[in-house]
Design a protein around this motif. Structure first.
Motif, short mmCIF file in Angstrom:
data_model
loop_
_atom_site.label_atom_id
_atom_site.label_comp_id
_atom_site.label_asym_id
_atom_site.label_seq_id
_atom_site.Cartn_x
_atom_site.Cartn_y
_atom_site.Cartn_z
N UNK A 61 -7.14 -4.02 4.36
CA UNK A 61 -7.27 -3.19 3.15
C UNK A 61 -6.73 -3.95 1.93
N UNK A 62 -5.60 -4.64 2.11
CA UNK A 62 -5.04 -5.45 1.01
C UNK A 62 -6.03 -6.51 0.55
N UNK A 63 -6.71 -7.13 1.51
CA UNK A 63 -7.68 -8.17 1.16
C UNK A 63 -8.87 -7.56 0.43
N UNK A 64 -9.34 -6.41 0.90
CA UNK A 64 -10.43 -5.72 0.21
C UNK A 64 -10.01 -5.35 -1.21
N UNK A 65 -8.78 -4.93 -1.37
CA UNK A 65 -8.24 -4.57 -2.69
C UNK A 65 -8.28 -5.77 -3.63
N UNK A 66 -7.95 -6.94 -3.09
CA UNK A 66 -7.97 -8.15 -3.91
C UNK A 66 -9.39 -8.54 -4.29
N UNK A 67 -10.34 -8.34 -3.39
CA UNK A 67 -11.73 -8.70 -3.68
C UNK A 67 -12.33 -7.82 -4.76
N UNK A 68 -11.79 -6.61 -4.92
CA UNK A 68 -12.30 -5.71 -5.95
C UNK A 68 -12.24 -6.34 -7.33
N UNK A 69 -11.21 -7.15 -7.56
CA UNK A 69 -10.99 -7.72 -8.89
C UNK A 69 -11.97 -8.84 -9.20
N UNK A 98 -9.36 4.25 0.01
CA UNK A 98 -10.06 4.02 -1.25
C UNK A 98 -9.12 4.14 -2.45
N UNK A 99 -8.23 5.12 -2.42
CA UNK A 99 -7.28 5.29 -3.51
C UNK A 99 -6.38 4.07 -3.65
N UNK A 100 -5.99 3.47 -2.51
CA UNK A 100 -5.17 2.27 -2.55
C UNK A 100 -5.95 1.08 -3.10
N UNK A 101 -7.19 0.94 -2.69
CA UNK A 101 -8.00 -0.18 -3.15
C UNK A 101 -8.21 -0.11 -4.67
N UNK A 102 -8.39 1.09 -5.20
CA UNK A 102 -8.66 1.26 -6.63
C UNK A 102 -7.41 1.60 -7.43
N UNK A 103 -6.24 1.47 -6.83
CA UNK A 103 -5.02 1.85 -7.53
C UNK A 103 -4.87 1.09 -8.87
N UNK A 139 0.82 -1.20 0.00
CA UNK A 139 0.00 0.00 0.00
C UNK A 139 0.86 1.26 0.00
N UNK A 140 0.31 2.34 -0.56
CA UNK A 140 0.98 3.64 -0.54
C UNK A 140 0.52 4.38 0.71
N UNK A 141 1.41 4.69 1.64
CA UNK A 141 1.01 5.19 2.95
C UNK A 141 0.33 6.54 2.94
#
Length: 505
Positions: free
Chosen positions: A151-159, A99-104, A92-94
């Motif tokens: 947050x990383x897990x949520x980011x993965x679920x987005x896909x 939200x910006x990290x999840x949709x990066x 993640x970008x600190x």
């Protein structure tokens, strides 16, 4: 009828200069299956997954997705193919929002502009799905490691991936969040997702996996159904031997003099903290993620100084306002995020082990086990079994377990009276865990006091002489050695002990 797996990796080989990382490895994962991969650090797990994720190209072998041959040469290509990987090392970008990290890289736009409203709304939905109460507009740098992992897990679920790889997903989570995540994994399996699960936590593997594959030294040892893969056999296959006395034996004698005491300690996150640590004992600190246990560790080492109460080291009142002052007072610190808070990754193993000695040189007079010579530190590193081709190589190239051992050497040389260990075995393999537990007990047997803050309840129960349980910034209770996970969880949830138990029983 032949079942075509969602993922089939056949004959995968990869060589780095001087290292055969993978040697003709076969692996597959079926639709609606959780397939666990177990192995020591360096066994080849991460290399295999980086090949699947498009970060590395294999020297030999092929990858098929639902029977179709694919050539994955870039992480974006793997993501577009429906592969989502949650790496152990957070990406993640600190200084961007959650939200910006999840949709990066997959930002939503409206009329040519970022649609932040929709991104925040969708991010909140994904965070709720993983059980995280996190503000999608908040900055990632304000989150704990455990929250960042969610947050990383949520980011993965987005896909909405068909293949989900989870590398030590619960390493930074407390028991409650870990159980929530395991429930989510079961739900995803029911939805037909193929899940590759990498973990050193055997209870989780037994709880969630359908099949287990063991890797060792870049080779596949075996693949078995979970019911045919008991934990002792998994461990034996991983390390090539039985691991007897995984947790070291406790001394028969009681603890010695008080080395560290806190009376009425408080700050913005803590209230009415009173406890002591004696020579020769290991004191565990348990609690849920928001319990205050991490704040307690940071207060002891001056990252979040106490604003009230009295703290004493060897009976002498001290005012710890910074980590440097904590070191001067005789308190050593192994932080929960070693790469962010403890290591200079581009410097050598040797220089990292010398870091505290050099930074404190001339600041105070204190006994030291090692001089500032490379030879003395190299001897300490060898004694700790830090495995490196050369102690002059960058520490960032070592496994997590060897990095952790090098940090411990730093405090061995410093001869600190009290050592505060936060998540000491996060993300390291079974054999390295056993070695660190033995080292911690050896520290205590030598007359030091150890404070261990951990989210791993079996670890605390196995290593600690007594356990302090935190709840809402307070110490909710104290449990003696031999306490059960149920007793720890009751106090973690703010449920009073049913009856007092004699300490050191």
């Amino acid at each position: 009828m032949t079942i075509i797996p969602a993922l089939h990796m056949a004959g995968i080989s990869k060589t780095f200069p001087g290292v055969r990382a993978l040697d003709c490895v076969d692996f597959d994962c079926r639709t609606g299956e959780v397939h666990a991969i177990c192995g020591e650090n360096g066994a080849g797990k991460s290399t295999l997954m980086k090949i699947l994720g498009g970060s590395y190209r294999p020297d030999a072998g092929e990858i098929r997705l639902n029977g179709r041959l694919v050539h994955l040469t870039h992480p974006r290509q793997a993501a577009d193919a429906g592969i989502s990987i949650i790496h152990q090392e957070l990406s993640l970008l600190p200084y961007r929002t959650v939200a910006e990290n999840i949709f990066m890289g997959r930002e939503l736009a409206r009329f040519g502009l970022l649609d932040r409203r929709q991104m925040n709304k969708r991010a909140a939905e994904l965070l709720r799905r993983v059980g995280a109460d996190i503000d999608p507009e908040g900055q990632v740098s304000t989150l704990s490691i455990a929250m960042q992992q969610l947050v990383e897990i949520a980011k993965a679920l987005l896909l909405d991936a068909g293949i989900l790889v989870m590398d030590e997903p619960t390493a930074a989570l407390d028991e409650r969040d870990a159980q929530n995540l395991l429930s989510l994994i079961r739900g995803l399996r029911e939805e037909g997702v193929a899940i590759v699960y990498i973990s050193h936590r055997m209870p989780e593997v037994m709880a969630v996996a359908d099949r287990v594959t063991v890797l060792k030294d870049g080779q596949k040892i075996w693949t078995r159904a979970r019911h045919a893969a008991p934990v002792p056999e998994i461990i034996r296959a991983m390390v090539g031997r039985d691991l007897k006395d995984f947790y070291p034996k406790r001394p028969s004698s009681g603890p010695g003099k008080v080395l560290l005491s806190v009376e009425g300690g408080a700050n913005a996150a803590l209230r009415d903290i009173s406890f002591d640590v004696r020579a020769g004992e290991i004191v565990g600190v348990a609690g849920l993620e928001d319990s205050g246990k991490a704040h307690l560790a940071q207060a002891l080492v001056g990252d979040e100084p106490l604003s009230a109460g009295v703290m004493r080291v060897n009976g002498k009142p001290v005012s710890i306002r910074s980590p440097r002052q904590a070191t001067a007072a005789g308190i050593g610190y192994l932080p929960g995020d070693r790469k962010r808070d403890a290591l200079a990754l581009r410097q050598s193993v040797r220089d990292n082990a010398l870091l505290t000695l050099r930074s404190m040189a001339g600041f105070f007079a204190r006994p030291q086990r090692a001089a500032l010579s490379p030879a003395a530190i190299d001897s300490e590193l060898r004694d700790m079994d830090v495995r490196a081709a050369d102690f002059g190589q960058e520490i960032g190239t070592l496994s997590g377990g060897n990095q952790q051992k090098a940090i411990i050497v730093r405090w061995l040389a410093q001869a600190s009276d009290v050592l505060v260990f936060v998540e000491p075995t996060r993300g390291i393999d079974i054999a390295a865990k056993a070695a660190i537990y033995q080292t911690m007990r050896a520290f205590a047997d030598a007359g030091r006091g150890i404070v261990v803050v951990s989210s791993d309840m079996p670890e605390l129960i196995g290593i600690a002489d007594r356990i302090l349980v935190m709840h809402q910034g307070r110490i909710a209770g104290e449990l003696p050695r031999g306490a059960s996970e149920e007793e720890v969880m009751r106090l973690s949830l703010g449920i009073a002990q049913q009856e007092p138990r004699e300490a050191f029983a």
